[in-house]
Design an enzyme around this catalytic site. Structure first.
Site, short mmCIF file in Angstrom:
data_model
loop_
_atom_site.label_atom_id
_atom_site.label_comp_id
_atom_site.label_asym_id
_atom_site.label_seq_id
_atom_site.Cartn_x
_atom_site.Cartn_y
_atom_site.Cartn_z
N VAL A 59 32.85 48.15 28.81
CA VAL A 59 32.85 48.38 30.25
C VAL A 59 33.51 47.20 30.97
CG1 VAL A 59 31.40 48.79 32.28
CG2 VAL A 59 30.85 49.90 30.13
N CYS A 60 33.25 46.00 30.51
CA CYS A 60 33.84 44.81 31.14
C CYS A 60 35.36 44.82 30.97
CB CYS A 60 33.26 43.53 30.55
SG CYS A 60 31.47 43.38 30.76
#
Length: 166
Positions: A59-60
């Site tokens: 996600v990052c």
């Protein structure tokens, strides 16, 4: 203090994000070349701060890619991707991904960014890392938008953050 989710667990942060209309706190972060960067280095430009736990999570990494893509058409805007990752890991990621529209900065030295922006996670297995958040400031360092993402596993609201700059 804010409460966010990590899976089914509640995680407390060290405070709350600066709010719209407030001056953003200055910071002292480390660039990929190990130089120090402050918010004042970006005075005169609008700044999107994409804050997250680690570049080595899906996600990052997705948030860095998406802000890189979406920021390419914005005038006078810098995208700062901020985590506690070492500058070497940040540099590797940007190089491997061939990203040109973001600047990665690290809060690994003293952790003051996480405390001053209220995004340091205070409990959970990710204690000490930064929570997922977005802060947008204008040319004078005044907050235009802030979002504490309620669940670490979710992406930030890109559209709302970018709308403040249109």
């Amino acid at each position: 203090m804010s409460t966010i989710k990590l899976g089914e667990n509640n995680v407390e942060t060290s405070g709350t994000l600066p709010k719209k209309g407030e001056k953003a706190p200055d910071f002292n972060l480390t660039a990929q070349d190990l130089s120090e960067k402050n918010l004042s280095d970006y005075k005169g430009s609008r700044v999107i701060m994409n804050i997250f736990p680690s570049i080595d999570t899906n996600v990052c990494a997705t948030s860095v890619r998406k802000f890189n893509e979406k920021a390419s058409g914005l005038k006078n805007t810098k995208v700062l991707c901020i985590s506690k990752d070492l500058p070497f890991a940040q540099k590797r990621f940007v190089s491997d991904e061939e990203l040109e529209n973001v600047t990665n900065l690290s809060d690994f030295r003293d952790g003051s960014f996480g405390k001053n922006y209220g995004v340091e996670m205070m409990n959970s297995p990710m204690k000490g890392l930064l929570s997922r958040a977005v802060v947008v400031v204008d040319e004078d360092g005044t907050v235009m938008y802030s979002q504490q993402v309620p669940d670490i596993g979710e992406e930030p609201d890109y559209l709302s953050a970018l709308k403040t700059l249109l």
